[in-house]
Design an enzyme around this catalytic site. Structure first.
Site, short mmCIF file in Angstrom:
data_model
loop_
_atom_site.label_atom_id
_atom_site.label_comp_id
_atom_site.label_asym_id
_atom_site.label_seq_id
_atom_site.Cartn_x
_atom_site.Cartn_y
_atom_site.Cartn_z
N TYR A 1 -2.15 -1.20 10.45
CA TYR A 1 -2.27 -1.49 9.02
C TYR A 1 -1.05 -0.97 8.25
CZ TYR A 1 -3.80 -1.41 4.19
OH TYR A 1 -3.85 -1.59 2.83
N SER B 1 0.85 -1.20 0.00
CA SER B 1 0.00 0.00 0.00
C SER B 1 0.88 1.24 0.00
CB SER B 1 -0.86 -0.01 1.27
OG SER B 1 -1.53 1.22 1.43
N1 LIG Z 1 -8.78 -0.62 -1.43
C1 LIG Z 1 -7.79 0.17 -1.10
O1 LIG Z 1 -7.97 1.41 -0.97
C2 LIG Z 1 -6.40 -0.39 -0.93
C3 LIG Z 1 -5.31 0.49 -0.96
C4 LIG Z 1 -4.03 -0.01 -0.79
C5 LIG Z 1 -3.83 -1.36 -0.61
N2 LIG Z 1 -4.90 -2.21 -0.57
C6 LIG Z 1 -4.64 -3.65 -0.37
O2 LIG Z 1 -5.21 -4.37 -1.43
C7 LIG Z 1 -5.45 -5.71 -1.02
C8 LIG Z 1 -6.84 -6.12 -1.48
O3 LIG Z 1 -7.78 -5.34 -0.79
P1 LIG Z 1 -9.11 -4.80 -1.48
O4 LIG Z 1 -9.02 -3.34 -1.54
O5 LIG Z 1 -9.39 -5.54 -2.71
O6 LIG Z 1 -10.16 -5.14 -0.30
P2 LIG Z 1 -11.37 -6.16 -0.24
O7 LIG Z 1 -12.34 -5.90 -1.34
O8 LIG Z 1 -11.85 -6.08 1.18
O9 LIG Z 1 -10.67 -7.58 -0.50
C9 LIG Z 1 -9.92 -8.22 0.49
C10 LIG Z 1 -9.76 -9.69 0.11
O10 LIG Z 1 -8.96 -10.33 1.13
C11 LIG Z 1 -9.64 -11.50 1.52
N3 LIG Z 1 -9.38 -11.83 2.92
C12 LIG Z 1 -9.49 -11.00 3.98
N4 LIG Z 1 -9.27 -11.70 5.11
C13 LIG Z 1 -9.03 -12.99 4.73
C14 LIG Z 1 -8.78 -14.19 5.45
N5 LIG Z 1 -8.74 -14.23 6.80
N6 LIG Z 1 -8.58 -15.33 4.76
C15 LIG Z 1 -8.64 -15.32 3.41
N7 LIG Z 1 -8.88 -14.23 2.67
C16 LIG Z 1 -9.09 -13.07 3.34
C17 LIG Z 1 -11.12 -11.22 1.31
O11 LIG Z 1 -11.82 -12.44 1.09
P3 LIG Z 1 -12.86 -13.12 2.11
O12 LIG Z 1 -13.52 -12.04 2.91
O13 LIG Z 1 -13.80 -13.85 1.21
O14 LIG Z 1 -12.02 -14.05 2.93
C18 LIG Z 1 -11.09 -10.41 0.03
O15 LIG Z 1 -11.10 -11.26 -1.08
C19 LIG Z 1 -5.26 -5.72 0.50
O16 LIG Z 1 -4.02 -6.29 0.82
C20 LIG Z 1 -5.29 -4.25 0.87
O17 LIG Z 1 -4.56 -3.99 2.04
C21 LIG Z 1 -6.17 -1.76 -0.74
#
Ligand SMILES: NC(=O)c1ccc[n+]([C@@H]2O[C@H](COP(=O)([O-])OP(=O)(O)OC[C@H]3O[C@@H](n4cnc5c(N)ncnc54)[C@H](OP(=O)(O)O)[C@@H]3O)[C@@H](O)[C@H]2O)c1
Length: 267
Positions: free
Chosen positions: A158, A145
Site C-alpha cells: 500500500y 497518502s
Molecule cells: N481513510 C484513510 O485513512 C486514508 C488515508 C490516506 C489515504 N487514503 C486514500 O483515500 C482514498 C479514498 O479512500 P477512503 O478512505 O475514502 O476509503 P473507502 O471509504 O474504502 O473508499 C474507497 C473508494 O474506492 C472505491 N474502489 C475501491 N476499489 C475499487 C475498484 N476496484 N473499482 C472502482 N472503485 C473502487 C470504493 O468503491 P466501491 O467499493 O463501490 O467500488 C470506494 O468508493 C484511497 O485512495 C485511500 O488510499 C485514505
C-alpha cells in the site's frame, strides 16, 4: 472557494464512500457536470440523488465500473467520449489497502491494490489529460497518502503504491506546468472511512493501529485539498498533525526512518 468556477466537468473515482463521496459533494457547487465512478452503483445513485436535490443545476452521471479491470476502464473512457463528457477536473481517489505481512498476503488483493491505486489512476490520467491540454485547461487531483513518504512494514505494498502516486503527481505537475494544468497530490493521514475495514484481512485480524487523536474528518481533508488546488499547491497533508508528521518524516535521514519503522506498530 474561488469566486468563479474554474472547471465545468469533474470526474471523481471511488465516489461511493469516504473521501470520494465527500469530494463529489464539495465539488458539485463548482461544476456543471459531475461524473461519479465506483463499483457499487446503488450507493452512487443515492449520492447522485442527494447532489441533484441540493444542486439542481448540476448534471450528475453515474458509472458503475470495476477499476481493477483494464477492459472496464477502457469501456469507461470510450463511453465518456461517446456521451460527449470531457472532464476537466479528474479526481483519482479510488484506492484500497491491505494490512498485514506481505508474505502471507492474498495475491488477488495485492493485485487489486496495484491495479486500482497505480494502474487505474495512471490509465485515467493518460486518457483524459490530452483533451485537457487540447482545450487549454483542467486539473488532476491524485489521492495519495501520508504513507507515501515512508516505507511501512505491514503496509508495504500500500505505502509503495502511494509512493508511486506522489512521485508520479509531482513529475506530471512539472510536465503540465506549461499547459497551466495543476496536479495536486493529496496525502492524508488517518481518516474515518471504509478504508480501515477494507484493509483488514478478516473481521478478527488486527487493523492498522492508529491513535484517534490523529484522525482528521473527511470534510476537512477534502476542504483543505480543494483549497490547495485553488492555491496551485503541489502537495497537501490535510490537518495540522498530519502536516507536522509529514514535515518530520520527510526531514529525517533514511537511517532514522528505518530505525523508527523497525518498531513495528502491530507487535
Ligand atoms: N481513510 C484513510 O485513512 C486514508 C488515508 C490516506 C489515504 N487514503 C486514500 O483515500 C482514498 C479514498 O479512500 P477512503 O478512505 O475514502 O476509503 P473507502 O471509504 O474504502 O473508499 C474507497 C473508494 O474506492 C472505491 N474502489 C475501491 N476499489 C475499487 C475498484 N476496484 N473499482 C472502482 N472503485 C473502487 C470504493 O468503491 P466501491 O467499493 O463501490 O467500488 C470506494 O468508493 C484511497 O485512495 C485511500 O488510499 C485514505
Amino acid at each position: 472557494m474561488p469566486e468563479t468556477n474554474l472547471y465545468s466537468c469533474a470526474l471523481v473515482t471511488g465516489a461511493s464512500s469516504g473521501l470520494g463521496e465527500e469530494f463529489a459533494l464539495q465539488i458539485a457547487p463548482r461544476v456543471s457536470k459531475l461524473i461519479l465512478v465506483a463499483r457499487r452503483e446503488s450507493l452512487l445513485q443515492q449520492l447522485a440523488d442527494r447532489i441533484r436535490a441540493r444542486f439542481p443545476r448540476v448534471a450528475v452521471a453515474v458509472f458503475a465500473v470495476d477499476l481493477n479491470s483494464p477492459a472496464e476502464r477502457d469501456g469507461l473512457v470510450k463511453t465518456l467520449g461517446a456521451k460527449g463528457f470531457q472532464p476537466d477536473l479528474l479526481v483519482n481517489n479510488a484506492g484500497l489497502g491491505d494490512y498485514g505481512e506481505f508474505a502471507s498476503a492474498d495475491w488477488e488483493k495485492v493485485q487489486a491494490m496495484l491495479r486500482v491505486n497505480i494502474e487505474a489512476l495512471t490509465h485515467l490520467t493518460h486518457a483524459l489529460v490530452p483533451e485537457m491540454i487540447r482545450r487549454g485547461g483542467g486539473a488532476v487531483v491524485n489521492v495519495s497518502s501520508l504513507a507515501s513518504v515512508i516505507p511501512m512494514p505491514d503496509f508495504a505494498v500500500y505505502a509503495a503504491t502511494k509512493a508511486y502516486v506522489t512521485s508520479f503527481s509531482e513529475a506530471l505537475r512539472l510536465e503540465l506546468r506549461e499547459h497551466h494544468i495543476p496536479v495536486l497530490a493529496v496525502c492524508p493521514g488517518p481518516v474515518r472511512t471504509e478504508f480501515g475495514s477494507v484493509s483488514r484481512r478478516s473481521p478478527d485480524s488486527p487493523g492498522m493501529p492508529s491513535n484517534k487523536l490523529f484522525y482528521v474528518p473527511k470534510e476537512q481533508v477534502v476542504a483543505e485539498s480543494l483549497a490547495a488546488l485553488d492555491r496551485n499547491s503541489a502537495r497537501v497533508y490535510p490537518g495540522l498533525k498530519t502536516a507536522a508528521a509529514a514535515l518530520l518524516l520527510t526531514a529525517l535521514p533514511i537511517v532514522l526512518v528505518r530505525f523508527a519503522m523497525g518498531f513495528r506498530l502491530r507487535r
